[in-house]
Scaffold this motif. Structure first.
Motif, PDB file in Angstrom:
ATOM      1  N   ARG A 681      52.811  12.298 -11.174  1.00 28.27           N
ATOM      2  CA  ARG A 681      52.918  11.197 -12.134  1.00 28.27           C
ATOM      3  C   ARG A 681      53.453  11.734 -13.457  1.00 28.27           C
ATOM      4  O   ARG A 681      53.127  12.843 -13.865  1.00 28.27           O
ATOM      5  N   ARG A 699      55.914   7.616 -10.670  1.00 30.60           N
ATOM      6  CA  ARG A 699      54.906   8.043  -9.697  1.00 30.60           C
ATOM      7  C   ARG A 699      55.563   8.272  -8.352  1.00 30.60           C
ATOM      8  O   ARG A 699      56.316   7.433  -7.860  1.00 30.60           O
ATOM      9  N   ASN A 700      55.274   9.444  -7.780  1.00 30.94           N
ATOM     10  CA  ASN A 700      55.696   9.758  -6.416  1.00 30.94           C
ATOM     11  C   ASN A 700      54.454  10.119  -5.610  1.00 30.94           C
ATOM     12  O   ASN A 700      53.691  11.009  -5.991  1.00 30.94           O
ATOM     13  N   TYR A 701      54.250   9.366  -4.523  1.00 28.65           N
ATOM     14  CA  TYR A 701      53.072   9.570  -3.675  1.00 28.65           C
ATOM     15  C   TYR A 701      53.543   9.952  -2.277  1.00 28.65           C
ATOM     16  O   TYR A 701      54.449   9.310  -1.709  1.00 28.65           O
ATOM     17  N   TRP A 702      52.929  11.000  -1.702  1.00 26.61           N
ATOM     18  CA  TRP A 702      53.260  11.423  -0.335  1.00 26.61           C
ATOM     19  C   TRP A 702      51.982  11.795   0.388  1.00 26.61           C
ATOM     20  O   TRP A 702      51.139  12.516  -0.150  1.00 26.61           O
ATOM     21  N   SER A 740      55.381   7.725   2.121  1.00 21.84           N
ATOM     22  CA  SER A 740      55.782   8.152   0.784  1.00 21.84           C
ATOM     23  C   SER A 740      56.346   6.974  -0.011  1.00 21.84           C
ATOM     24  O   SER A 740      56.954   6.064   0.546  1.00 21.84           O
ATOM     25  N   THR A 741      56.107   7.019  -1.339  1.00 25.20           N
ATOM     26  CA  THR A 741      56.623   5.990  -2.235  1.00 25.20           C
ATOM     27  C   THR A 741      57.147   6.656  -3.502  1.00 25.20           C
ATOM     28  O   THR A 741      56.772   7.781  -3.855  1.00 25.20           O
ATOM     29  N   TRP A 742      57.981   5.906  -4.203  1.00 23.79           N
ATOM     30  CA  TRP A 742      58.545   6.337  -5.485  1.00 23.79           C
ATOM     31  C   TRP A 742      58.657   5.104  -6.362  1.00 23.79           C
ATOM     32  O   TRP A 742      59.233   4.093  -5.966  1.00 23.79           O
ATOM     33  N   GLN A 765      62.431   1.409  -7.015  1.00 25.90           N
ATOM     34  CA  GLN A 765      61.353   1.659  -6.066  1.00 25.90           C
ATOM     35  C   GLN A 765      61.918   2.078  -4.722  1.00 25.90           C
ATOM     36  O   GLN A 765      62.921   1.517  -4.243  1.00 25.90           O
ATOM     37  N   VAL A 781      60.695  13.953   1.001  1.00 23.23           N
ATOM     38  CA  VAL A 781      61.365  13.399  -0.171  1.00 23.23           C
ATOM     39  C   VAL A 781      62.832  13.133   0.138  1.00 23.23           C
ATOM     40  O   VAL A 781      63.395  12.095  -0.252  1.00 23.23           O
TER      41      VAL A 781
END
Length: 834
Positions: A681, A699-702, A740-742, A765, A781
């Motif tokens: 974050r 925010r990048n969630y994996w 995963s999200t961005w 997004q 990624v």
């Protein structure tokens, strides 16, 4: 006998005066010439106004008086339009912290606070804060709900840094307050001042932090005469232009809307959004959910976060239900596929009425209406499309009656109701709540009785829930006992949020805190607990746990640190992980712990770090989990700050329900799995001044879950049986997940007039979820950036219009017109005489 009577009388008098709360009073006078709000205290009215001074520290070192060098002097006046405040805050200007932040964000800055309570009831405060940087914050506050900074009013303030401190001027218009129209009034008032470099806070009227709510220690302002509540009518017209681009398609939209605030009476306000627009609400922080309960997110829509303290009574209102995912199911015929599955429902309009009478009766009513929503399927052979109603026209309602008394207690009645047209589910919940504190503010009782009723085609049921807590709320040592109960039919999820029902739980807490600094610490507290849990039906044991936490803050360096440890001892019976009624999963002796360190945010560079883990002491199980989080922050200047956070979590040999592998008719499939999660974050703000700011949020969630080959079946006794066969051998789909999200938000905000804003927002997004559990973080990624990206740009303009200002403009024009007419008549009269 005479001596005894005298002694008893003296003791009673001493007891009375020892427990009586001294209240300072400030006599204020009306002015015919209001001060100019510029931070310069040279207006004539300030030269004769009486002073409020002699501040006392309550945090961290209670009882310390302010010094000559750091004294605070406050003056007040009023007219037919507003309350005015001037404060001189003496200090060394080189030591004043003044970080620029966005509204309602305290940051690293000194502040002056004005707390008003027009009802003088110690329970319903309106708070206004001005920071040394010039930024504002405001809130409404009650003992039961705390401070609600989602509430925003339109008021004026100015600050000025001087050679011997800083000065504040404030204008609080009556439209921002709720008060009666009595001829002579006495209001509760408190002034706060914080020295951020010391984390010390002072008040005008001394506060006893060992007991009671903070409102009990307000002073009073007297001398308010012949003030009338204005016509509280404000309009917020707005327009939003939107451009969205996704996977080669570009859409544009232009929206117009209107929000209205209207004072129905002097104490009650109607707040409406007639044409809602939530296009600039923030992204939700999506994460991978492997558990049996729904994933929820915080409210991002301003209408549902502002002024909702009364509606939060009893925790029956979860505002994300309004406009959330449709409740109906989609039926798919042979050869059909779903082409449009809506995730949200449009809110047509929403309104809330809230307020409180002089006698302490709070009344709140909330209503929202959502439109019909359809899903679409397509026949793959004929090509025909078919629409299905998945959410009818729906009506959401809340009614709250909250009677306060004794300046510290309340009894409430709450009803929530959701009515959906046609053969769709309806829900109704009623609750009776009590929050009772004794006169000395030493003990408190909480009680709740709730009843839910569901009316559906396949389910007409009534459920019940209760909660009780008795606690000691004064002194260094504090303790409590609580009991909570819900039967199997209790369900508030049409407008509320409950993850599970069917519980019968008991808890005991015991803790200690200090109120005066010691040699090394300005604060230190610890707390322990014991929990014993059962099902309501059948009445069986489900678990036993205990634990504790301890927290410190250093006196000299202001660093904070602490930790916690928790244990679920013996066999724990989880009746929800299996996703099948009356089936349970047993695990044993789970221990988790965490430690943290937070350095002093007053420094240019600061950081937070925490680490912890989980162990199971269970034969045949080797589950382990650990995590670490690091969050450095830099205040590059008073205008520019950055915060980065990195969190990693690793789980080894965990056991749980295999989400995508349960296609066998007579078995519940569990799996043993490893999980890795990384979250990055970054937030940054640049404030040009209190009215212009830039903000960045990234925010990048994996998270990746890798199931071992062996399949486990859950047995009737709650234990797992290893089949020694693979998912492929049994024809089961794998439950491996790579998720995963961005999200990136870049926004610019400009307050170009009081209550009026221009907001430009760019966001993008990315999202990906697949079965490639063997991929590393960097490989995931790369895959994420191969997905189509959503680009969104929106520009919103909102303007604040106060009816009273319009009224004054027309009145002024009429006066000028009358004056011109009078002059004209005099000229004509002189002409004819001549």
């Amino acid at each position: 006998m005479t001596f005894r009577l005298i002694l008893i009388t003296l003791l009673l008098l001493f007891s009375f005066f020892a427990n009586a709360q001294e209240k300072k009073q400030l006599q204020i006078e009306r002015t015919n010439t209001p001060p100019k709000i510029d931070g310069i205290l040279d207006d004539a009215v300030w030269q004769t106004a009486k002073e409020a001074k002699g501040f006392t520290q309550f945090r961290p070192d209670a009882g310390v008086k302010d010094s000559t060098e750091n004294r605070t002097i406050v003056k007040m006046t009023y007219d037919d339009k507003a309350i005015y405040v001037a404060a001189y805050l003496y200090d060394d200007p080189s030591k004043i912290m003044r970080q620029l932040t966005s509204r309602d964000n305290f940051g690293q800055a000194d502040f002056f606070g004005l707390i008003l309570n027009p009802n003088n009831d110690a329970q319903n405060d309106t708070e206004f804060f001005v920071f040394s940087s010039g930024t504002q914050a405001d809130a409404v506050a009650t003992p039961s709900n705390g401070e609600d900074f989602g509430w925003n009013a339109v008021w004026d303030s100015a600050v000025k840094i001087n050679d011997d401190g800083w000065t504040v001027e404030m204008e609080i218009p009556y439209r921002a307050l709720r008060f009666s129209n009595q001829e002579v009034q006495t209001w509760g008032v408190q002034f706060h001042r914080q020295f951020r470099r010391y984390r010390s806070q002072y008040t005008w009227n001394a506060i006893d932090i060992t007991k009671g709510n903070i409102g009990l220690y307000h002073g009073e302002i007297t001398g308010l005469k012949n003030i009338e509540p204005p016509t509280r009518l404000a309009f917020y017209p707005f327009s939003t232009g939107i451009v969205n681009s996704f996977d080669g398609d570009t859409e544009t939209d232009l929206k117009f809307g209107l929000d209205v605030k209207y004072g129905i009476t002097e104490n009650f306000t109607l707040d409406m959004t007639l044409v809602p627009d939530f296009s600039q609400a923030g992204f939700d922080n999506l994460s991978l959910n492997l558990g049996p309960f729904e994933q929820t997110f915080s409210e991002q829509r301003q209408f549902f976060t502002e002024g909702v303290d009364l509606f939060n009574k009893g925790n029956l209102f979860f505002s994300r239900r309004v406009g959330s995912r449709p409740t109906g199911q989609i039926t798919v015929n042979d050869n059909e596929v779903i082409t449009d599955r809506p995730n949200t429902v449009k809110v047509l309009n929403a309104a809330k009425v809230s307020g409180r009478t002089k006698k302490g009766l709070g009344i709140g009513f909330f209503n929202a209406i959502t439109e019909k929503t359809y899903a679409t399927t397509r026949d793959t052979i004929t090509g025909e499309y078919r629409d299905q109603l998945v959410e009818p026209l729906s009506n959401y309602n809340i009614l709250v009656l909250d009677q306060q008394f004794n300046q510290n207690s309340s009894v409430s009645l709450v009803n929530t109701n959701v009515t959906r047209n046609g053969h769709f589910r309806d829900g109704n919940v009623t609750a009776l709540l009590a929050d009772i504190t004794n006169k000395r503010n030493t003990y408190n009782l909480l009680g709740e009785v709730k009843m839910s009723n569901i009316n559906d085609i396949d389910d007409n049921s009534t459920g019940f829930s209760t909660f009780f807590m008795a606690r000691k709320i004064h002194g260094n040592y504090r303790y409590s006992f609580d009991h909570s109960y819900a039967d199997t039919k209790y369900d508030i999820n049409d407008l509320g949020l409950i993850f599970r029902n069917n519980y019968n739980n008991f808890g005991v807490d015991f803790g200690h805190r200090i109120f005066e600094p010691t040699k090394n610490f300005i604060s230190r507290n610890w707390n322990t607990y014991i929990n014993y849990t059962r099902l309501a039906d059948p009445s069986v044991f489900t678990g036993f746990g205990f634990g504790g936490n301890i927290n410190f803050q250093l006196k000299d360096k202001l660093h904070g640190f602490g930790g916690n440890i928790n244990m679920l001892a013996g066999k724990q019976y989880d009746y929800f992980e299996a996703r099948v009624n009356n089936r349970f999963f047993i695990y044993e002796n789970r221990v988790n712990g965490n430690v943290y360190f937070s350095s002093n945010y007053n420094k240019v560079f600061a950081y937070d770090i925490n680490t912890g883990g989980v162990l199971f002491f269970e034969n045949g199980r080797d589950t382990k989990e650990f995590w670490i989080g690091l969050s450095p922050r830099a205040r590059i200047s008073d205008k520019f700050s950055l915060i980065y956070s990195f969190d990693i979590n690793r789980v080894f040999k965990d056991r749980g329900y295999a989400n995508n592998s349960n296609s066998l008719d007579d078995e519940i499939v569990f799996g043993q799995r490893d999980q890795s999660t990384i979250v990055n974050r970054l937030t940054g703000t640049y404030s040009f001044n209190p009215f212009h700011s830039l903000g960045l949020t990234f925010r990048n969630y994996w998270s990746v879950v890798d199931y071992e080959d062996d399949v486990y079946f859950l047995q009737e006794n709650g234990r797992l049986f290893n089949t020694n066969t693979t998912y492929a051998d049994l024809g089961l789909e794998t439950s491996d997940v790579n998720f995963s999200t961005w999200n990136l938000d870049l926004n610019y905000t400009w307050q170009f007039a009081p209550g009026s804003f221009l907001t430009a927002l760019y966001r993008n997004q990315l999202f990906n979820s697949d079965r490639e559990a063997s991929k590393t973080y960097s490989e995931s990624v790369n895959t994420l950036f191969e997905q189509p990206i959503l680009h969104s740009f929106s520009l919103r303009v909102q303007y604040f219009i106060d009816y009273n200002n319009i009224k004054r403009i027309f009145k002024k024009k009429n006066n000028e017109s009358n004056q011109l007419s009078s002059v004209s008549k005099k000229i004509n009269s002189q002409f004819y005489k001549s």
